[in-house]
Design a protein around this motif. Structure first.
Motif, PDB file in Angstrom:
ATOM      1  N   HIS A  50       0.861  -1.182   0.000  1.00 61.84           N
ATOM      2  CA  HIS A  50       0.000   0.000   0.000  1.00 61.84           C
ATOM      3  C   HIS A  50       0.895   1.228   0.000  1.00 61.84           C
ATOM      4  O   HIS A  50       1.841   1.315   0.784  1.00 61.84           O
ATOM      5  CB  HIS A  50      -0.926   0.029   1.215  1.00 61.84           C
ATOM      6  N   SER A  51       0.624   2.181  -0.887  1.00 59.32           N
ATOM      7  CA  SER A  51       1.402   3.412  -0.977  1.00 59.32           C
ATOM      8  C   SER A  51       0.466   4.591  -1.188  1.00 59.32           C
ATOM      9  O   SER A  51      -0.476   4.509  -1.967  1.00 59.32           O
ATOM     10  CB  SER A  51       2.384   3.352  -2.155  1.00 59.32           C
ATOM     11  N   MET A  52       0.777   5.707  -0.508  1.00 61.55           N
ATOM     12  CA  MET A  52       0.005   6.936  -0.666  1.00 61.55           C
ATOM     13  C   MET A  52       0.965   8.114  -0.622  1.00 61.55           C
ATOM     14  O   MET A  52       1.906   8.136   0.171  1.00 61.55           O
ATOM     15  CB  MET A  52      -1.023   7.066   0.471  1.00 61.55           C
ATOM     16  N   LEU A  53       0.744   9.080  -1.520  1.00 55.27           N
ATOM     17  CA  LEU A  53       1.538  10.303  -1.541  1.00 55.27           C
ATOM     18  C   LEU A  53       0.608  11.489  -1.728  1.00 55.27           C
ATOM     19  O   LEU A  53      -0.206  11.507  -2.660  1.00 55.27           O
ATOM     20  CB  LEU A  53       2.565  10.272  -2.684  1.00 55.27           C
ATOM     21  N   SER A 103      -3.150   0.189  -3.731  1.00 53.99           N
ATOM     22  CA  SER A 103      -2.916  -1.058  -3.016  1.00 53.99           C
ATOM     23  C   SER A 103      -2.772  -2.162  -4.056  1.00 53.99           C
ATOM     24  O   SER A 103      -3.544  -2.221  -5.018  1.00 53.99           O
ATOM     25  CB  SER A 103      -4.080  -1.381  -2.081  1.00 53.99           C
ATOM     26  N   ASP A 104      -1.776  -3.000  -3.879  1.00 51.00           N
ATOM     27  CA  ASP A 104      -1.519  -4.116  -4.790  1.00 51.00           C
ATOM     28  C   ASP A 104      -1.439  -5.403  -3.996  1.00 51.00           C
ATOM     29  O   ASP A 104      -0.996  -5.416  -2.847  1.00 51.00           O
ATOM     30  CB  ASP A 104      -0.190  -3.939  -5.534  1.00 51.00           C
ATOM     31  N   LYS A 105      -1.848  -6.482  -4.652  1.00 48.64           N
ATOM     32  CA  LYS A 105      -1.677  -7.815  -4.082  1.00 48.64           C
ATOM     33  C   LYS A 105      -1.265  -8.739  -5.217  1.00 48.64           C
ATOM     34  O   LYS A 105      -1.894  -8.758  -6.273  1.00 48.64           O
ATOM     35  CB  LYS A 105      -2.966  -8.316  -3.444  1.00 48.64           C
ATOM     36  N   HIS A 106      -0.182  -9.468  -5.014  1.00 48.68           N
ATOM     37  CA  HIS A 106       0.321 -10.419  -6.009  1.00 48.68           C
ATOM     38  C   HIS A 106       0.586 -11.754  -5.313  1.00 48.68           C
ATOM     39  O   HIS A 106       1.055 -11.783  -4.178  1.00 48.68           O
ATOM     40  CB  HIS A 106       1.624  -9.917  -6.640  1.00 48.68           C
ATOM     41  N   THR A 107       0.303 -12.854  -6.013  1.00 50.28           N
ATOM     42  CA  THR A 107       0.565 -14.192  -5.463  1.00 50.28           C
ATOM     43  C   THR A 107       1.255 -15.061  -6.523  1.00 50.28           C
ATOM     44  O   THR A 107       0.700 -16.072  -6.959  1.00 50.28           O
ATOM     45  CB  THR A 107      -0.738 -14.856  -4.992  1.00 50.28           C
ATOM     46  N   PRO A 108       2.462 -14.692  -6.938  1.00 54.34           N
ATOM     47  CA  PRO A 108       3.147 -15.494  -7.963  1.00 54.34           C
ATOM     48  C   PRO A 108       3.667 -16.820  -7.401  1.00 54.34           C
ATOM     49  O   PRO A 108       4.035 -16.920  -6.234  1.00 54.34           O
ATOM     50  CB  PRO A 108       4.303 -14.600  -8.403  1.00 54.34           C
ATOM     51  N   LEU A 109       3.674 -17.813  -8.256  1.00 51.30           N
ATOM     52  CA  LEU A 109       4.272 -19.113  -7.957  1.00 51.30           C
ATOM     53  C   LEU A 109       5.515 -19.224  -8.823  1.00 51.30           C
ATOM     54  O   LEU A 109       5.436 -19.128 -10.044  1.00 51.30           O
ATOM     55  CB  LEU A 109       3.295 -20.251  -8.277  1.00 51.30           C
TER      56      LEU A 109
END
Length: 190
Positions: free
Chosen positions: A45-48, A59-65
C-alpha cells in the motif's frame, strides 16, 4: 532567499510472505534431481499527498508461484555435469520525486509492473592432479518479462503552484530482455 514550506505526506508499507517446498531425489549414487515451488504472497500500500492533494493512493496484491529445478550427475569424483532452470518475480517500484498529478503516459514510467524472469543454465565442473587443477564452465540464458530498467535523466513538464515548468527525472520502464552468457573459471594450486 525564501523557504518553501510544502507539506508532503507519504504513507504505506509492504509485506511479503512465502511458503516454500523442495524435494530432492537421488537417482542412484551419481545423479540428483531437485525441485522447489515457492508460493509468494505480496501486499503493498502506498500513498503520496503534496499540499493536501493526493497524487496517488494504491494497493496491490500479487501471489506469484515460482519454481526451480536442478539435475546433476557425477561421472567421477573429478567430473560433474549439471543443468538448472528456474523462475523469479519481484514487485515493480513506484518512482518518488514526481510531485504532480500523473497522466496515463507519465504513470507508465513511474508506477512499474512486476518483473518476471525464467533462467536456464548448463555446466561442467572438473578437477585434476589431486584436485589441484580446477576448471568450471557454464552457459546460461535468461528471459525477462518486464525487466525493471532505470533510464538516463529525461525532461518532463512539471506542474507547480506558479505554473508549468521543465524538470528532470530518471524515469523507470518495464522492458523485455534476454541475457546470454558463458562463464569460465579455472585455477591451479602449486
Amino acid at each position: 532567499v525564501t523557504v518553501a514550506q510544502t507539506p508532503i505526506a507519504r504513507r504505506g508499507g509492504a509485506k511479503e510472505t512465502s511458503v516454500y517446498g523442495n524435494l530432492t531425489a537421488h537417482l542412484g549414487d551419481s545423479t540428483e534431481l531437485s525441485g522447489g515451488l515457492p508460493q509468494i504472497n505480496f501486499k503493498d500500500h502506498s500513498m503520496l499527498a503534496v499540499s493536501g492533494v493526493t497524487l496517488f493512493d494504491r494497493s496491490d496484491k500479487h501471489t506469484p508461484l515460482v519454481y526451480n529445478l536442478s539435475l546433476s550427475h557425477h561421472f567421477s569424483d573429478d567430473l560433474l555435469a549439471y543443468a538448472n532452470t528456474g523462475s523469479s518475480w519481484r514487485d515493480g517500484p513506484f518512482l518518488v520525486g514526481i510531485f504532480r498529478p500523473l497522466t496515463p503516459r507519465l504513470e507508465k514510467y513511474v508506477d512499474l509492473q512486476p518483473e518476471k524472469s525464467k533462467s536456464y543454465e548448463v555446466g561442467l565442473k572438473a578437477t585434476a592432479l589431486d584436485k589441484r587443477l580446477r576448471f568450471n564452465i557454464a552457459a546460461f540464458h535468461q528471459d525477462f518479462d518486464g525487466f525493471i530498467y532505470r533510464g538516463n535523466p529525461s525532461y518532463y513538464v512539471d506542474l507547480t503552484a506558479t505554473g508549468p515548468r521543465t524538470n528532470i527525472a530518471n524515469f523507470l520502464a518495464n522492458v523485455d530482455s534476454k541475457i546470454d552468457g558463458v562463464e569460465i573459471d579455472a585455477g591451479f594450486q602449486v
